[in-house]
Design a protein around this motif. Structure first.
Motif, PDB file in Angstrom:
ATOM      1  N   ALA A  60       0.822  -1.204   0.000  1.00 23.99           N
ATOM      2  CA  ALA A  60       0.000   0.000   0.000  1.00 23.99           C
ATOM      3  C   ALA A  60       0.859   1.258   0.000  1.00 23.99           C
ATOM      4  N   ASN A  67       3.701   1.449  -1.497  1.00 23.69           N
ATOM      5  CA  ASN A  67       4.292   1.507  -2.846  1.00 23.69           C
ATOM      6  C   ASN A  67       3.266   0.980  -3.846  1.00 23.69           C
ATOM      7  N   PRO A  68       2.330   1.799  -4.266  1.00 21.95           N
ATOM      8  CA  PRO A  68       1.239   1.314  -5.127  1.00 21.95           C
ATOM      9  C   PRO A  68       1.710   0.822  -6.501  1.00 21.95           C
ATOM     10  N   THR A  69       2.885   1.218  -6.949  1.00 19.22           N
ATOM     11  CA  THR A  69       3.355   0.779  -8.270  1.00 19.22           C
ATOM     12  C   THR A  69       4.049  -0.573  -8.206  1.00 19.22           C
TER      13      THR A  69
END
Length: 559
Positions: A93, A95-97
């Motif tokens: 969450a 680091n969404p990428t």
């Protein structure tokens, strides 16, 4: 006259030499400006590449921070699988990428993942690179285990605090995002990236915006992909296989990860690609200055000088006083020169008029002299006739007759010169015709007697008198003998090879016998010798087949 000696050529040459330093200075300045522009372009493109990679670099930095925090939490011991998955999902969450956040034990069989799906990662080369050393690492994969796309693996070793050994790694797999730098505009062109490729330090291609078949034309042959670390941060100009000039920039995104960008001009026309294009504007400026100076010099100087020169040449050739156009627009010096030219023409015309009046006066005087000379000779002939009538001596009468004939011949010559109006050269055929005609009248010989062949020869006036007297002396000797002599008389005047030849052919008379006569008979030959001496010629007499030939030969222009 050589064209290089004209005023226009010399002015043009002077202008070229005068403007040559300006042209050279413009070229040097254009060269320096071009080099400065190229350096600025290289620097700007390098900065643009770094700005384009900054979001990717920020993601890697954030991923490293997250991985370090997760690895620190697992160093006290790996919690149960559910708690471990919850921690991984918390990291995902943040680091969404990221395509995957997982704890990978040294065995490679993953059960603690952000996706909750077990994965066997033991045989993946990416896992081998992550666990090669017990230290934080970045690993790059062409095909990620979850997304199947190129990924960047951020690995943080997990070390058991109690056992002091590595139990595994926390791995965050980031999708390798496409990097598209914004176009860069320099002073001349718009530069856009034609090729963007991501490489690892060993030359492994992770991603590229161009098919592999097109890389050969875009990537310069001198760029070794496994030596990108040496080119990082130093953009340079190069030519691809298609011959187009490009900029190659290599930028370091992360340790052992590089972005290769090949930039091309958007407006890649003649102005942008020609080697001489940057120097075209200074050259055109120099040429325009030269043309303007040439037109100005031609309009304000050369055309007025040429007009004045044409007027002078026309006056010298035909004595026609041609007008000089646009002289009111000429510079002061040329207008003064034109005024001097006009004054010279007026002086010449005035002097020529005075000279013409003098020539007319001279002709009048010559006519008067010849007229008076002719009258005086006629008076002398009349006095001799009076003495002839009064004497009874036949021999004296013969002497007086010869003298009268010679005086009348001389009078006829002066009369002919008087009728010609005092010319510098006179037609000898007309004068000799008049002499023979007058002798026929004196001796009472019918017209048409004697054959004559006179070429139209013109001679100076001072040569006409001795030549006419020589002919009168020869013909009088023949006419005085009788009809049996003058009927076969032939007289000719011809010119050949610069010599004039007077020839009289007739019957033999005592005066022209080869052995010469004595007394009165010897006088004609002596007189002919004197006339020939005046003409700087020679006289010969000969007898052939019962005929005598008398020839007087002299140069056409006696000294």
């Amino acid at each position: 006259m050589s064209a290089t000696s004209s005023l226009g050529f010399r002015l043009a040459s002077t202008l070229v030499l005068a403007l040559l330093p300006l042209g050279l200075l413009s070229i040097v300045q254009a060269w320096a400006s071009l080099e400065q522009t190229e350096r600025a372009t290289l620097s700007g493109i390098g900065g643009t590449s770094i700005e384009a990679m900054r979001p990717q670099m920020d993601l890697i930095r954030d991923a490293k921070t997250t991985a370090r925090m997760l690895a620190a939490g697992l160093s006290a011991g790996v919690p149960p699988n559910a708690n471990c998955v919850a921690r991984m999902r918390t990291g995902a969450a943040t680091n969404p990428t990221a395509t995957l956040v997982a704890y990978i034990p040294m065995s490679g069989r993953i059960t603690c993942t952000s996706t909750g799906t077990p994965i066997d990662f033991s045989g993946d080369p990416l896992f081998a690179r992550m666990t090669a050393k017990p230290e934080p690492a970045l690993a790059f994969g062409v095909k990620g285990p979850v997304s199947g796309a190129p990924v960047i693996g951020v690995a943080e070793p997990v070390v058991d605090a109690a056992a002091a050994r590595q139990t595994g790694v926390v791995a965050i797999l980031l999708r390798h995002r496409s990097i598209l730098p914004t176009p860069y505009v320099d002073n001349e062109s718009l530069w856009k990236p034609a090729l963007l490729a991501t490489y690892t330090g060993d030359g492994t291609l992770l991603s590229a915006t161009t098919e592999a078949a097109g890389l050969a034309t875009l990537v310069p042959g001198g760029v070794a992909l496994d030596r990108l670390d040496m080119l990082a941060g130093h953009p340079f100009y190069s030519e691809g296989a298609d011959g187009r000039r490009r900029i190659v920039s290599v930028t370091s995104m992360a340790p052992d990860l590089f972005l290769l960008a090949v930039w091309e001009r958007e407006n890649d026309g003649l102005w942008g690609t020609a080697a001489a294009a940057p120097f075209l504007l200074p050259a055109l400026t120099w040429a325009a200055a030269l043309i303007a100076a040439s037109v100005a010099s031609s309009r304000f100087v050369v055309r007025h000088v040429r007009s004045l020169s044409r007027a002078m040449n026309a006056y010298m050739a035909s004595r026609i006083r041609a007008p000089v156009p646009h002289m009111g627009e000429a510079p002061t010096e040329i207008r003064k020169l034109h005024a001097v030219y006009e004054e010279l023409i007026r002086t010449i015309e005035r002097d020529e008029a005075e000279l013409q009046n003098l020539l007319v006066d001279k002709d009048t005087l010559l006519k008067e002299v010849h007229h008076r000379s002719g009258n005086s000779l006629q008076i002398i002939a009349s006095v001799m006739r009076m003495y002839r009538r009064e004497t009874a001596d036949a021999e004296l009468r013969g002497v007086l007759d010869g003298l009268i004939n010679r005086v009348i011949a001389l009078s006829s010559t002066h009369t002919s010169l008087y009728s010609l109006g005092g010319r510098r050269d006179v037609p000898m055929d007309e004068i000799l015709f008049a002499v023979i005609r007058r002798l026929k009248e004196i001796h009472g010989i019918a017209l048409g007697t004697a054959k004559k062949r006179f070429e139209p020869i013109r001679m100076q006036t001072q040569a006409a008198v001795p030549l006419a007297l020589a002919l009168a002396e020869i013909v009088s000797c023949h006419f005085a003998v009788g009809a049996e002599t003058y009927r076969g008389l032939e007289v000719s005047l011809v010119e050949a090879d610069g010599d004039v030849r007077l020839t009289v052919v007739g019957p033999v008379v005592p005066e022209f016998m080869p052995e010469g006569g004595t007394g009165l008979a010897a006088i004609p030959c002596r007189m002919l010798s004197q006339f020939a001496a005046q003409l700087r010629g020679r006289v010969t007499t000969r007898i052939d087949n019962g005929q005598s030939t008398v020839e007087l030969v002299f140069p056409h222009s006696p000294a």
